[in-house]
Enzyme design. Structure first.
Site, PDB file in Angstrom:
ATOM      1  CD1 TRP A  73      54.163 -53.494   5.972  1.00  0.00           C
ATOM      2  CD2 TRP A  73      53.797 -51.356   6.532  1.00  0.00           C
ATOM      3  NE1 TRP A  73      55.256 -53.041   6.668  1.00  0.00           N
ATOM      4  CE2 TRP A  73      55.072 -51.746   7.013  1.00  0.00           C
ATOM      5  CE3 TRP A  73      53.358 -50.058   6.772  1.00  0.00           C
ATOM      6  CZ2 TRP A  73      55.906 -50.871   7.717  1.00  0.00           C
ATOM      7  CZ3 TRP A  73      54.191 -49.181   7.480  1.00  0.00           C
ATOM      8  CH2 TRP A  73      55.444 -49.592   7.939  1.00  0.00           C
ATOM      9  CG  ASP A 122      52.656 -50.285   0.112  1.00  0.00           C
ATOM     10  OD1 ASP A 122      53.809 -50.192  -0.371  1.00  0.00           O
ATOM     11  OD2 ASP A 122      52.412 -50.178   1.328  1.00  0.00           O
ATOM     12  CE  LYS A 148      60.418 -51.565   4.306  1.00  0.00           C
ATOM     13  NZ  LYS A 148      59.105 -50.953   4.494  1.00  0.00           N
TER      14      LYS A 148
HETATM   15  C1  LIG Z   1      58.118 -50.198   4.953  1.00  0.00           C
HETATM   16  C2  LIG Z   1      56.774 -50.159   4.362  1.00  0.00           C
HETATM   17  C3  LIG Z   1      55.974 -48.993   4.374  1.00  0.00           C
HETATM   18  C4  LIG Z   1      56.342 -47.732   5.128  1.00  0.00           C
HETATM   19  O1  LIG Z   1      57.434 -47.103   4.677  1.00  0.00           O
HETATM   20  P1  LIG Z   1      58.003 -45.816   5.445  1.00  0.00           P
HETATM   21  O2  LIG Z   1      59.030 -45.350   4.508  1.00  0.00           O
HETATM   22  O3  LIG Z   1      58.504 -46.264   6.772  1.00  0.00           O
HETATM   23  O4  LIG Z   1      56.899 -44.846   5.599  1.00  0.00           O
HETATM   24  C5  LIG Z   1      54.752 -49.048   3.744  1.00  0.00           C
HETATM   25  N1  LIG Z   1      54.320 -50.164   3.141  1.00  0.00           N
HETATM   26  C6  LIG Z   1      55.049 -51.299   3.134  1.00  0.00           C
HETATM   27  C7  LIG Z   1      54.525 -52.494   2.441  1.00  0.00           C
HETATM   28  C8  LIG Z   1      56.300 -51.324   3.733  1.00  0.00           C
HETATM   29  O5  LIG Z   1      57.027 -52.452   3.720  1.00  0.00           O
END
Ligand SMILES: *Cc1c(COP(=O)(O)O)cnc(C)c1O
Length: 365
Positions: free
Chosen positions: A100, A175, A199
């Site tokens: 990511w 993030d 998530k």
């Molecule tokens: C799932 C995820 C993303 C991306 O999310 P989207 O909603 O699919 O754009 C970004 N960073 C991390 C750490 C993730 O787990």
């Protein structure tokens, strides 16, 4: 048969919350309408929005000089939003620790010069992350960006950003898409926290941004309006029609967390769940985890079968036993059990039982 869904995202949501949604789907609070069918400007919806913001602020102890924004475009939307809004001199420090954060670099490079530092260290086949004190961030950086939990790789950083040697003049952006609300962090150690919702919070498509208000004046007028932090803040996240259903569902998840003791309590449960699973992996002859202990994710437990020819058989038998979405990300292979807040400890125990049975069965063959 009870089914436990280990999907990395969109992930399972608390059953109790889903039942509440179901019960009020057609008639929300005696309005005769669904919450989905209501104006985002109606007093009823504004109340939901305000409760969602207040709920998150209370759960994460977000101080008043930070704002909570609901934005569209999920986690990846923020890969663009962050550099677009925070760009000053045109250089930013991005730390890579997994898939990511690597993807964030690709996007960041479209808008500024990314100074990338790969902070992975592999010793004896186990990956760990360089201590934050060894990250060499230039004081000239517009900001530092990193990912607190690498969802694909199962790597998590537990050190606080206060371990960084660079001063607070360089804003700290993280993030937290896959570990927001999973354990206690001090929000004031960071300047911008973002997370895609699917998530640990609610339906996909939305991102939550927690931003130090001091950063809002960086958003120039050239930033696309719907990605602009200052405008999103000024319009209470309603410059364009917000994802109302996602905000409503997030509010219910925040209520659920609060009712169950808040982040402190869920952290303990998450630590217990992860410990059971890692212990089962470490004690087995068939499975292995390739992350050093201090960086093992509490949310995404990755593991490999030492005999990879058994992979498909493991996935199929797991499914037949109510363990679904256990396959690892296509880029890294192996298996991955995502055990976010909504996964009950019973699910983890069921997985461990299955893993033991599977190992026994295939050992004797
Ligand atoms: C799932 C995820 C993303 C991306 O999310 P989207 O909603 O699919 O754009 C970004 N960073 C991390 C750490 C993730 O787990």
């Amino acid at each position: 048969m009870t089914v436990y869904n280990f999907c990395a995202g969109p992930a399972m949501l608390p059953k109790e919350v889903m039942q509440k949604v179901q019960s009020e789907l057609l008639d929300w609070q005696n309005t005769g309408c669904s919450v989905m069918e209501m104006s985002h400007r109606s007093p009823e919806f504004i109340e939901v929005y305000e409760q969602a913001v207040a709920g998150l602020k209370s759960l994460m102890k977000i101080p008043d000089d930070y704002s909570v924004l609901f934005m569209q475009g999920g986690g990846r939307g923020q890969f663009s939003s962050v550099p677009l809004n925070l760009k000053k001199n045109g250089k930013a420090h991005y730390v890579t620790t997994g898939l990511w954060s690597e993807d964030a670099v690709v996007e960041g490079n479209k808008f500024l010069t990314v100074e990338e530092q790969d902070c992975r260290v592999v010793v004896n086949g186990k990956t760990s992350i360089l201590p934050l004190a060894e990250w060499n961030v230039s004081e000239e950086s517009d900001f530092i960006h990193y990912c607190l939990n690498e969802t694909v790789d199962g790597i998590e950083i537990f050190e606080s950003a206060n371990q960084l040697l660079v001063t607070r003049d360089v804003p700290r952006v993280i993030d937290m898409s896959s570990n927001i609300l999973s354990r206690v962090i001090d929000v004031t150690d960071y300047d911008l926290i973002y997370a895609g919702a699917q998530k640990n919070i609610g339906p996909s498509g939305m991102a939550i941004v927690i931003i130090n208000n001091a950063l809002l004046n960086r958003s120039s007028e050239s930033v696309p309006t719907f990605l602009n932090y200052a405008i999103t803040k000024a319009k209470d996240s309603m410059y364009n029609t917000p994802p109302t259903f996602a905000i409503y569902l997030s509010k219910l998840v925040f209520d659920w967390l609060q009712k169950n003791g808040g982040v402190e309590a869920i952290e303990q449960k998450n630590r217990d769940k992860a410990a059971i699973l890692y212990q089962a992996i470490d004690n087995s002859e068939l499975y292995e985890n390739r992350v050093a202990e201090q960086n093992r994710s509490l949310m995404n437990v990755t593991f490999y079968l030492k005999d990879e020819s058994l992979n498909q058989c493991f996935i199929d038998e797991a499914k037949a036993n109510g363990i679904v979405a256990i396959e690892g990300h296509r880029s890294v292979g192996g298996m991955r059990a995502s055990i976010y807040n909504a996964m009950p400890i019973e699910g983890v125990k069921a997985l461990v039982e299955f893993m033991k049975t599977f190992e026994l069965k295939h050992k004797t063959k």
